[in-house]
Design a protein around this motif. Structure first.
Motif, PDB file in Angstrom:
ATOM      1  N   LYS A 410       0.837  -1.203   0.000  1.00  0.00           N
ATOM      2  CA  LYS A 410       0.000   0.000   0.000  1.00  0.00           C
ATOM      3  C   LYS A 410       0.880   1.266   0.000  1.00  0.00           C
ATOM      4  CE  LYS A 410      -4.053   1.608   2.331  1.00  0.00           C
ATOM      5  NZ  LYS A 410      -4.696   1.694   3.627  1.00  0.00           N
ATOM      6  N   GLN A 411       1.925   1.233   0.827  1.00  0.00           N
ATOM      7  CA  GLN A 411       2.819   2.404   0.897  1.00  0.00           C
ATOM      8  C   GLN A 411       3.578   2.617  -0.409  1.00  0.00           C
ATOM      9  OE1 GLN A 411       4.942   1.094   4.356  1.00  0.00           O
ATOM     10  NE2 GLN A 411       3.953   2.613   5.667  1.00  0.00           N
ATOM     11  N   GLN A 414       1.385   4.859  -2.487  1.00  0.00           N
ATOM     12  CA  GLN A 414       0.568   5.861  -1.782  1.00  0.00           C
ATOM     13  C   GLN A 414       0.603   7.260  -2.427  1.00  0.00           C
ATOM     14  OE1 GLN A 414       1.903   5.881   2.257  1.00  0.00           O
ATOM     15  NE2 GLN A 414       3.903   6.762   1.774  1.00  0.00           N
TER      16      GLN A 414
END
Ligand code: LLP
Length: 418
Positions: A410-411, A414
Motif C-alpha cells: 500500500k505504501q 501511496q
C-alpha cells in the motif's frame, strides 16, 4: 569480520550485542538491517577522545545513516550534524538536534532549502559557488535577516580512494576552487545579508592516507590567511569527514588516532573552533544486513550462484564502487568452502554483493549477514523492481527496538494518482 566487539560469534551463533541475530531474522523477517546502538556510541566516543585536545564540534554527517533513532542516539551523545538537503535538515531537527549544532551543505541548494536553513537558524550554510553566495544573500534579504555562511574550499588535492568518492580535486564539482578564493572574498564583501563565519573542506571518503588531509589543510590555512588579510574572521575551521573504516580484515583501516596525531599539531593553536564531519567512521560498522539464502544454482561450468532475499536495492555499494563487504553465515560450523557469486533478485547484472567469493558453503533457507552496512546502506536503498524497503532494528544490550517498519504494498503506491 571487521568488528568483533558488537557483532561476534558465541557458541557458533552470530550475536549483535546481547541478541542472537537468528532470533531477529525469525521475529522481523528478512532482509533486515540490524544496528548496534552501542557500536555507534563507541565510535562517536572514540572520535571525541582522539580529538579531545582540540576545541572542536563533531558534526556527524547525516547522509551516512539518517534513521531517526540513529540520529537520536547521536543527539544524546552531544553530537552536531552535517546535513546536505532540506530532508536531512528536517530529519536532524525531528531527531532533536539543536539548530546551532547543524551545518548545512550542498552544491545544489534550492532557494526553498536555503530559506528553510535560515529560518531554522542553523550554525551556518556551506557555500560552494559565487552564484550561491548571491542567492543566499537575496533569500536572507527577503527574510530581512543575515545568513551565517562558510565557504567550502576545494583544495585541489587528489585523495587516494575510489574515484566516485573523491571530492577535493579540481576535476570535481565540489567547493570553491582554492585558486579562486580571493574572488569569493571580493564577492562576499558586496553582500550585506551574509555573515562570513568560516571555512570548510571535505576531500573525499574512506581515505587511508593522512598526507592528503595534511596537504589539503595547508591549502585551507592559506585561504584562512587570505580571509584574515581581507578583514574576515574565521570562527570555524571545518576539516570535513572521510575517515576510514575496515571493510576487509586483511586491509585494516588506520586507527583514527593516526589521523588525530597528525592533525592536532596543526590545529591546536588555531583560534577558530575546529569542526569535523565524520559519517562512515561513526556508523559504518554498526549495522549488518541479515538476508536469507533463497536459492543456489550452478551453471554448466560449475560456477556457483547464491541468491539471497536482499539485493542492490538494500546495498548499492558493491554495484556502484565494487565495494567489498564481508558475508558470512550466521551459524558457524564445519563447512566446505565454496567459490560463488552472491546475488540479489533484481533484474540487473550488477545486482551482486560479491563475485567469485570464497565463503563457507550455505544452504537454501539459511541466513547470512552482510557486514559493514551501516553507512550508505539503508540511506541509498531504493524501491527498484517495486521492492519493499526492509525493516530496521536497533539492538541495545539485550533490548531490541524496531526503528523502521517494513514497507507495505500500500505504501509503495501511496503517492501515485490514478
Ligand atoms: N562531509 C561532506 C561534505 C560529505 O560530502 C561527506 C560524504 C561527508 C562529510 C562524510 O563522509 P564520510 O566520513 O562518511 O566518508 N556513498 C559513498 C560515500 C559518499 C560520500 C559522500 N559525502 C559510499 O558508499 O562509499
Amino acid at each position: 569480520m571487521p568488528t568483533d566487539d558488537f557483532f561476534y560469534y558465541k557458541k557458533d551463533q552470530l550475536y549483535c550485542e546481547g541478541i542472537k541475530v537468528k532470533d531477529l531474522a525469525e521475529e522481523f523477517g528478512t532482509p533486515l538491517y540490524v544496528t548496534s546502538k552501542n557500536a555507534i556510541i563507541a565510535q562517536y566516543r572514540r572520535f571525541e577522545k582522539a580529538f579531545k585536545p582540540l576545541n572542536h564540534l563533531t558534526c556527524y554527517s547525516v547522509k551516512a545513516n539518517y534513521n531517526l533513532s540513529v540520529l537520536r542516539t547521536l543527539v544524546q551523545e552531544g553530537s552536531g550534524f552535517d546535513v546536505n538537503s532540506g530532508g536531512e535538515l528536517f530529519r536532524a531537527l525531528k531527531a532533536g538536534a539543536k539548530p546551532k549544532k547543524i551545518i548545512f551543505a550542498g552544491v545544489g541548494k534550492t532557494k526553498a532549502e536555503i530559506e528553510f536553513a535560515i529560518k531554522s537558524k542553523v550554525l551556518f550554510q556551506k557555500v560552494e559557488s559565487l552564484s550561491e553566495l548571491r542567492v543566499i544573500d537575496e533569500v536572507a534579504k527577503n527574510l530581512k535577516t543575515t545568513a551565517p555562511i562558510a565557504l567550502r574550499i576545494n583544495p585541489n588535492v587528489a585523495a587516494e580512494t575510489h574515484p566516485y568518492i573523491t571530492t577535493g580535486n579540481d576535476e570535481k564539482k565540489f567547493g570553491i576552487d582554492e585558486m579562486l578564493a580571493e574572488d569569493a572574498f571580493s564577492e562576499l564583501a558586496k553582500h550585506k545579508h551574509l555573515k562570513f563565519v568560516g571555512l570548510e573542506m571535505h576531500i573525499g571518503s574512506q581515505i587511508f592516507d593522512t598526507q592528503s588531509y595534511l596537504e589539503a589543510l595547508f591549502k585551507l590555512l592559506g585561504v584562512k590567511a587570505i580571509a584574515e588579510s581581507k578583514g574576515f574572521t574565521v570562527k570555524y575551521l571545518d576539516i570535513g569527514g572521510g575517515f576510514p573504516i575496515t571493510y576487509r580484515t586483511t586491509q585494516p583501516a588506520p586507527d583514527i588516532e593516526v589521523f588525530s596525531e597528525k592533525l592536532i599539531p596543526l590545529l591546536k593553536n588555531q583560534s577558530a573552533q575546529i569542526l569535523f564531519e565524520p559519517g562512515r567512521f561513526i556508523v559504518g560498522n554498526a549495522s549488518v544486513i541479515l538476508t536469507e539464502v533463497l536459492y543456489r544454482k550452478q551453471n554448466h561450468r560449475g560456477k556457483n550462484f547464491v541468491i539471497v532475499d536482499a539485493a542492490m536495492t538494500e546495498l548499492m555499494r558493491p554495484m556502484l564502487y565494487e565495494a567489498y563487504h564481508d558475508i558470512l553465515p550466521i551459524e558457524r560450523k564445519e563447512r566446505e568452502i565454496i567459490i560463488t557469486d552472491i546475488v540479489g533478485g533484481v533484474c540487473e547484472t550488477g545486482d551482486f554483493f560479491a563475485l567469485d567469493r570464497e565463503i563457507p558453503e550455505v544452504k537454501e533457507g539459511e541466513h547470512v549477514a552482510i557486514f559493514s552496512a551501516g553507512a550508505y546502506g539503508a540511506v541509498m536503498s531504493s524501491n527498484y523492481n517495486a521492492r519493499l524497503k526492509p525493516a530496521e532494528v536497533m539492538v541495545d544490550g539485550k533490548k531490541v527496538k524496531l526503528i523502521r517498519k517494513r514497507e507495505t504494498y500500500k505504501q509503495l503506491i501511496q503517492n501515485e494518482v490514478l
